[in-house]
Design a protein around this motif. Structure first.
Motif, PDB file in Angstrom:
ATOM      1  N   GLY A 200      -6.821 118.988 -43.082  1.00  0.00           N
ATOM      2  CA  GLY A 200      -6.451 117.604 -43.397  1.00  0.00           C
ATOM      3  C   GLY A 200      -7.425 116.656 -42.728  1.00  0.00           C
ATOM      4  N   SER A 201      -7.663 115.515 -43.377  1.00  0.00           N
ATOM      5  CA  SER A 201      -8.586 114.557 -42.774  1.00  0.00           C
ATOM      6  C   SER A 201      -7.950 113.906 -41.550  1.00  0.00           C
ATOM      7  N   LYS A 202      -6.626 113.918 -41.472  1.00  0.00           N
ATOM      8  CA  LYS A 202      -5.932 113.347 -40.307  1.00  0.00           C
ATOM      9  C   LYS A 202      -6.369 114.064 -39.029  1.00  0.00           C
TER      10      LYS A 202
ATOM     11  N   TYR B 140      -3.625 105.764 -37.044  1.00  0.00           N
ATOM     12  CA  TYR B 140      -4.800 105.529 -36.193  1.00  0.00           C
ATOM     13  C   TYR B 140      -4.404 105.131 -34.756  1.00  0.00           C
TER      14      TYR B 140
ATOM     15  N   ASN C 255     -10.810 102.092 -43.487  1.00  0.00           N
ATOM     16  CA  ASN C 255     -10.200 102.827 -44.598  1.00  0.00           C
ATOM     17  C   ASN C 255     -10.447 102.045 -45.896  1.00  0.00           C
TER      18      ASN C 255
ATOM     19  N   ASN D 188      -5.066 102.082 -47.495  1.00  0.00           N
ATOM     20  CA  ASN D 188      -3.635 102.261 -47.328  1.00  0.00           C
ATOM     21  C   ASN D 188      -3.329 101.488 -46.053  1.00  0.00           C
TER      22      ASN D 188
ATOM     23  N   ASP E  81     -12.829 106.244 -43.523  1.00  0.00           N
ATOM     24  CA  ASP E  81     -11.758 107.055 -44.109  1.00  0.00           C
ATOM     25  C   ASP E  81     -11.720 106.739 -45.600  1.00  0.00           C
TER      26      ASP E  81
ATOM     27  N   TYR F  46      -9.198 107.832 -50.408  1.00  0.00           N
ATOM     28  CA  TYR F  46      -8.789 107.302 -51.724  1.00  0.00           C
ATOM     29  C   TYR F  46      -9.982 106.899 -52.592  1.00  0.00           C
TER      30      TYR F  46
ATOM     31  N   ARG G 161      -3.402 120.936 -47.071  1.00  0.00           N
ATOM     32  CA  ARG G 161      -4.017 120.616 -45.781  1.00  0.00           C
ATOM     33  C   ARG G 161      -5.497 120.980 -45.745  1.00  0.00           C
TER      34      ARG G 161
ATOM     35  N   TYR H 119      -1.102 101.849 -53.253  1.00  0.00           N
ATOM     36  CA  TYR H 119      -0.248 100.980 -52.435  1.00  0.00           C
ATOM     37  C   TYR H 119      -0.444  99.494 -52.672  1.00  0.00           C
TER      38      TYR H 119
HETATM   39  N1  PMP Z   1      -5.981 108.417 -44.191  1.00  0.00           N
HETATM   40  C1  PMP Z   1      -5.142 107.711 -44.942  1.00  0.00           C
HETATM   41  C2  PMP Z   1      -5.394 106.267 -45.132  1.00  0.00           C
HETATM   42  C3  PMP Z   1      -4.018 108.322 -45.524  1.00  0.00           C
HETATM   43  O1  PMP Z   1      -3.180 107.587 -46.280  1.00  0.00           O
HETATM   44  C4  PMP Z   1      -3.786 109.682 -45.297  1.00  0.00           C
HETATM   45  C5  PMP Z   1      -2.582 110.394 -45.875  1.00  0.00           C
HETATM   46  N2  PMP Z   1      -1.422 109.677 -45.885  1.00  0.00           N
HETATM   47  C6  PMP Z   1      -4.700 110.376 -44.500  1.00  0.00           C
HETATM   48  C7  PMP Z   1      -5.796 109.719 -43.964  1.00  0.00           C
HETATM   49  C8  PMP Z   1      -4.523 111.822 -44.141  1.00  0.00           C
HETATM   50  O2  PMP Z   1      -4.703 112.655 -45.206  1.00  0.00           O
HETATM   51  P1  PMP Z   1      -4.822 114.226 -45.033  1.00  0.00           P
HETATM   52  O3  PMP Z   1      -4.636 114.572 -43.599  1.00  0.00           O
HETATM   53  O4  PMP Z   1      -3.766 114.786 -45.898  1.00  0.00           O
HETATM   54  O5  PMP Z   1      -6.236 114.546 -45.498  1.00  0.00           O
END
Ligand code: PMP
Length: 414
Positions: free
Chosen positions: A100-102, A126, A172, A176, A204, A207, A244, A327
């Motif tokens: 996941g990028s998170k 964040y 971002n 979002n 980020d 999207y 993920r 969003y």
């Molecule tokens: N950045 C933003 C702005 C998001 O909305 C999300 C998911 N809600 C993520 C990162 C994380 O995405 P993921 O970890 O699934 O790649």
């Protein structure tokens, strides 16, 4: 153990994320038989593209650990994708694959020294990520009149206050919670400020493919290649959040961080699940079936967001026009006096009242680092069946979202 366990300092007072909390509450209300309009949780409503599902079936037997930074074939296809689709200078060794990028953003905040600059409003995680790492963070205000897009002068003023030294900025785009997409001119101006003040940027761009802006999406790395780390993944445009899989693209100038990052990965998650990595390869290839499916989903996201936007304006909310993502970020300031008479003065109180009184789930602007008294909420325009919508042609109808807006209007006239 007879005594309560003692947590490490940053965990004291850390709460469950607002997104998950509202989702749980909405689920609970649904389980009690209440009909909830869910504008809270931002998950893509579409099925995972069929070629990816097939690729995952084919890879189910893959069982060995992969290199920590990622499957070489996947890193190569991600590099080609970034080059062809967004015009970034990308080589396979600059790509890092994570769960996941998170998690990748968290790794980056861990790896790089310096305070974190967070535009307000910004995505919920964040701030808590910086807090967990004991990293100081600073909000940079944006304006509704500018679609909540970060402006160079605001960034410059914050950097000047902080003084010399490396800083990190998380940008971002598309956003979002706001649905905004920065223009090329805005990014160029931001790049100049970042260069002047030693700002490394985590862009980020999860999207980026869900873009319907007039100008079309451009990434900051086009103007500030040496200091921009781009993150993306499968969760949004490819509708596979639960798989993920996230990716990061490091600029050549920052390649020196790779051994440290590799070490961090090897001591923590080791590698992303191998079947998922093999299955992700076609997502980043020039696969016509997948690309046209993603475009079709994006057209529906656009229709849903623009529809909800119109409806919000009709009932008197302030709301910048969304240009990407799923969003909107409307605010209830035109109703602040009447809401205050009902004891509602913050966005959290507003969301709680809307959920309890009208069963409409929205997320409070304050969870997105926006002032509570701004009475802003984040609405996710995904309360429809993606599979059904894919069978229809425009104009699409979004009856559940219409119902949500009718309930909000009733709440406001109560
Ligand atoms: N950045 C933003 C702005 C998001 O909305 C999300 C998911 N809600 C993520 C990162 C994380 O995405 P993921 O970890 O699934 O790649």
């Amino acid at each position: 153990m007879s005594q309560a366990p003692v947590l490490q300092a940053p965990f004291a007072g850390l709460k469950e994320s607002a997104t998950l909390k509202i989702n749980q509450l909405a689920k609970q209300l649904r389980a009690e038989g209440k009909e909830v309009c869910h504008l809270g949780f931002g998950e893509s409503p579409f099925p995972v593209p069929e070629p990816l599902v097939q690729a995952l079936r084919d890879a189910a037997h893959e069982k060995t650990y992969l290199p920590g930074l990622g499957l070489p074939e996947l890193r190569a296809s991600v590099a080609r994708f970034f080059t062809e689709v967004f015009g970034y200078a990308a080589h396979p060794h600059q790509v890092v694959v994570g769960p996941g990028s998170k998690e990748l953003i968290f790794n980056l905040l861990y790896l790089f020294e310096g305070p974190l600059l967070i535009p307000s409003p910004s995505w919920v995680s964040y701030g808590p990520q910086a807090h967990l790492l004991n990293k100081p963070s600073h909000l940079v205000a944006t304006q509704r009149e500018q679609g909540y897009r970060l402006q160079a002068d605001a960034l410059d003023a914050t950097c000047r206050e902080l003084g010399p030294g490396q800083k990190l900025l998380i940008l971002n785009n598309p956003s979002n919670p706001t649905g905004s997409v920065h223009t090329a001119a805005e990014l160029e101006a931001l790049a100049t400020v970042c260069r002047q003040h030693q700002v490394l940027v985590i862009a980020d761009e999860i999207y980026a493919l869900v873009d319907y802006s007039r100008e079309g999406f451009t990434g900051l790395a086009r103007f500030y290649p040496e200091g921009t780390i781009v993150t993306s993944g499968l969760s949004k445009a490819f509708s596979a959040g639960g798989w993920r899989l996230g990716v990061a693209l490091l600029p050549e100038a920052l390649e020196g961080v790779l051994p440290a990052w590799n070490a961090l990965i090897s001591e923590t998650f080791s590698c992303v699940s191998s079947p998922i990595q093999y299955a992700a390869v076609p997502a980043f290839e020039a696969n016509e079936a997948i690309r046209s499916y993603v475009s079709q989903c994006t057209r529906i996201h656009q229709a849903a967001c623009q529809h909800l936007h119109q409806r919000f304006l009709e009932i008197g909310l302030n709301a910048p026009e969304p240009e990407g993502g799923f969003y909107l970020f409307p605010d209830f300031q035109p109703f602040s006096d009447s809401l205050a008479r009902r004891g509602i003065t913050t966005s959290a109180e507003l969301c709680q009242a809307l959920l309890e009184q009208e069963q409409v789930a929205l997320l409070p602007g304050e969870a997105f680092f926006f002032p509570a008294e701004g009475l802003a909420v984040r609405a996710a325009a995904v309360d429809y069946s993606g599979a059904e919508m894919l069978q229809q042609t425009a104009p699409f109808s979004f009856s559940q979202m219409d119902q949500a807006v009718e309930r909000i209007a009733r709440f406001l006239s109560a």
